[in-house]
Design a protein around this motif. Structure first.
Motif, PDB file in Angstrom:
ATOM      1  N   THR A   1      27.537  15.937  12.379  1.00 42.92           N
ATOM      2  CA  THR A   1      28.594  16.565  11.589  1.00 42.92           C
ATOM      3  C   THR A   1      28.049  17.730  10.774  1.00 42.92           C
ATOM      4  O   THR A   1      28.719  18.755  10.617  1.00 42.92           O
ATOM      5  CB  THR A   1      29.254  15.537  10.661  1.00 42.92           C
TER       6      THR A   1
ATOM      7  N   LYS B   1      20.945  11.743   7.243  1.00 45.71           N
ATOM      8  CA  LYS B   1      21.884  12.607   6.539  1.00 45.71           C
ATOM      9  C   LYS B   1      21.253  13.992   6.437  1.00 45.71           C
ATOM     10  O   LYS B   1      20.060  14.123   6.137  1.00 45.71           O
ATOM     11  CB  LYS B   1      22.190  12.068   5.139  1.00 45.71           C
TER      12      LYS B   1
ATOM     13  N   THR C   1      25.737  15.012   5.126  1.00 46.95           N
ATOM     14  CA  THR C   1      26.583  14.150   5.955  1.00 46.95           C
ATOM     15  C   THR C   1      25.766  13.734   7.162  1.00 46.95           C
ATOM     16  O   THR C   1      24.568  14.044   7.231  1.00 46.95           O
ATOM     17  CB  THR C   1      27.873  14.889   6.353  1.00 46.95           C
ATOM     18  N   ASP C   2      26.357  13.025   8.109  1.00 44.62           N
ATOM     19  CA  ASP C   2      25.578  12.634   9.276  1.00 44.62           C
ATOM     20  C   ASP C   2      25.113  13.873  10.028  1.00 44.62           C
ATOM     21  O   ASP C   2      25.700  14.954   9.917  1.00 44.62           O
ATOM     22  CB  ASP C   2      26.385  11.701  10.182  1.00 44.62           C
TER      23      ASP C   2
END
Length: 459
Positions: free
Chosen positions: A220, A135, A216-217
């Protein structure tokens, strides 16, 4: 766009009349095409022709020469702009506009070695093979000015007035209404575009802002950085203001960064967190940091990609000057933030705001991969201020030419990132250095007119 929605249905439901298919150059500049719905649908799976010259010209629109362009290049042939349909989103900057991020592939559909978004995907894939997911979040710094972009151009991007006044310090809430009005408009546009955000604040330099996006990932997170920068530009221009993401637009003001915050997970657990010692980095985090530090000199040109990037690096000005790490030490290159499973992360404080975020993150992660695979010890942490350390402290490269030399002598990052990408990148950075020194750049200037003309508007 949801997985259950077909592309045609999405376009129809959103009343889309034009789709902007976009990608970034190696310089991190957003480029692309505007397509009719019919044309977009015809290439939604295969993509569309895209002139490879977009990867062969510099920021001055001059063809770069003197290095191998690789097997992916022909004689002005097309490569393919292939959309990642999961990134398709409405774009409220114009009625009926939608945008989608794309990867660059060759005519067989294979990812281009020099496609920076594909490079990040490859490195993330190597992390996945080790059993990790990640993340990430990137802090976005920029400076906004009272003048319109037309006026700024007419003035050669000099003698501009920072929005919100030229007095005060960080986190001020007493900025004039024009400052908060513009930032609120940016927040509204982000909401309309479906871009999540956590907050924004007045930063250290006059007119400087920082926008924070949630974790977020990894891919992304990079995509959101690219989309948000474009959105911020558009809103500033619409409001008759100017914005820049230059690393340093004035010698009298602090520079601008793009700090990356990262945690790694395995089986849903944050592996950087040590439950037995919550205020200290886990062994996995230490190995990750060790690899990042060992490869940091070689990775520096990806974090400081332009001549102007190095104007930002000065003792006590905020950016790191040494290849050091510490727990909650913001003067180091790598900051270990420890506390709870949700909070614990690595903050990579090296990148300047002018990075290609995909390459910046890819080289950062590549160093971490080296550390994880080889269980690299980061050495003792820095428990004092990492600026102004005596001779012998591990210094970061101070110029673009030094950073290029470090990468050219490297093998570890090259193995992870791919030799074709690294070779081509070195060629473009040597070209950038050559252009500065032969077409009007001034090494002795605080910030030269050449840099303002080349980087202020588009980087």
């Amino acid at each position: 766009m949801s997985d259950s929605t077909t592309v045609a249905d999405w376009i129809d439901a959103a009343s889309t009349r034009v789709v902007r298919a976009q990608t970034v150059t190696l310089d991190g500049v957003l480029v692309g095409k505007h397509l009719s719905p019919k044309k977009f649908l015809s290439g939604a799976e295969s993509g569309w022709g895209f002139a490879d010259i977009a990867l062969a010209v510099d920021l001055g629109n001059v063809t770069q020469l003197g290095f191998d362009f690789g097997d992916w290049r022909g004689e002005m042939r097309d490569v393919i702009l292939r959309p990642d349909l999961g990134t398709m989103a409405p774009d409220s900057s114009l009625p009926g506009l939608a945008s989608v991020l794309c990867d660059l592939v060759d005519q067989t559909g294979a990812p281009l070695p020099v496609c920076s978004r594909s490079a990040l995907k490859r490195v993330v894939g190597q992390l996945t093979q080790l059993g990790y997911t990640g993340k990430a979040a990137v802090e976005i710094e920029a400076t906004v000015f009272e003048e319109s972009i037309d006026q700024a151009r007419a003035q050669g991007f000099k003698d501009l007035h920072p929005l919100g006044g030229a007095h005060g310090a960080i986190y001020l809430l007493s900025r004039s209404r024009d400052f908060t009005t513009l930032l609120d408009a940016m927040a509204v546009r982000m909401d309309e575009a479906g871009i999540p955000w956590e907050g924004w604040a007045d930063e250290s330099a006059h007119g400087q802002i920082e926008v924070n996006l949630p974790p977020t990932d990894i891919l992304t997170a990079a995509d959101l950085y690219v989309r948000t920068k474009q959105l911020m530009r558009e809103v500033a221009y619409e409001h008759g203001r100017t914005i820049t993401f230059m690393a340093r637009w004035s010698p009298d003001q602090f520079g601008q960064g793009a700090h990356i915050n990262l945690s790694l997970q395995r089986d849903g657990e944050n592996v950087f967190f040590d439950p037995a010692s919550p205020r200290r980095p886990s062994e996995t985090m230490r190995h990750f940091i060790g690899g990042v530090l060992r490869t940091l000199p070689a990775a520096s040109s990806f974090q400081y990609p332009t001549v102007n990037s190095y104007r930002r690096i000065a003792e006590f000005d905020g950016p790191p000057t040494t290849a050091t790490w510490g727990v909650d030490n913001k003067s180091t290159a790598v900051r270990a933030v420890c506390g709870t499973p949700k909070l614990t992360r690595v903050e990579y404080r090296v990148p300047s705001a002018d990075v290609n975020i995909y390459l910046s993150m890819a080289s950062f992660l590549a160093g971490g991969l080296v550390g994880l695979r080889e269980r690299v010890d980061p050495g003792p942490e820095c428990t004092v201020m990492a600026w102004g350390l005596p001779e012998g402290a591990p210094r970061l490269p101070a110029t673009l030419s030094q950073a290029i030399a470090e990468l050219a002598a490297d093998s570890e990052l090259t193995q992870v990132l791919g030799p074709e990408l690294v070779s081509y990148w070195i060629g473009t950075r040597r070209w950038e250095w050559l252009q500065f020194h032969t077409t009007g750049g001034d090494p002795e200037a605080g910030v030269s007119d050449w840099e303002l003309e080349r980087y202020f508007e588009h980087i």
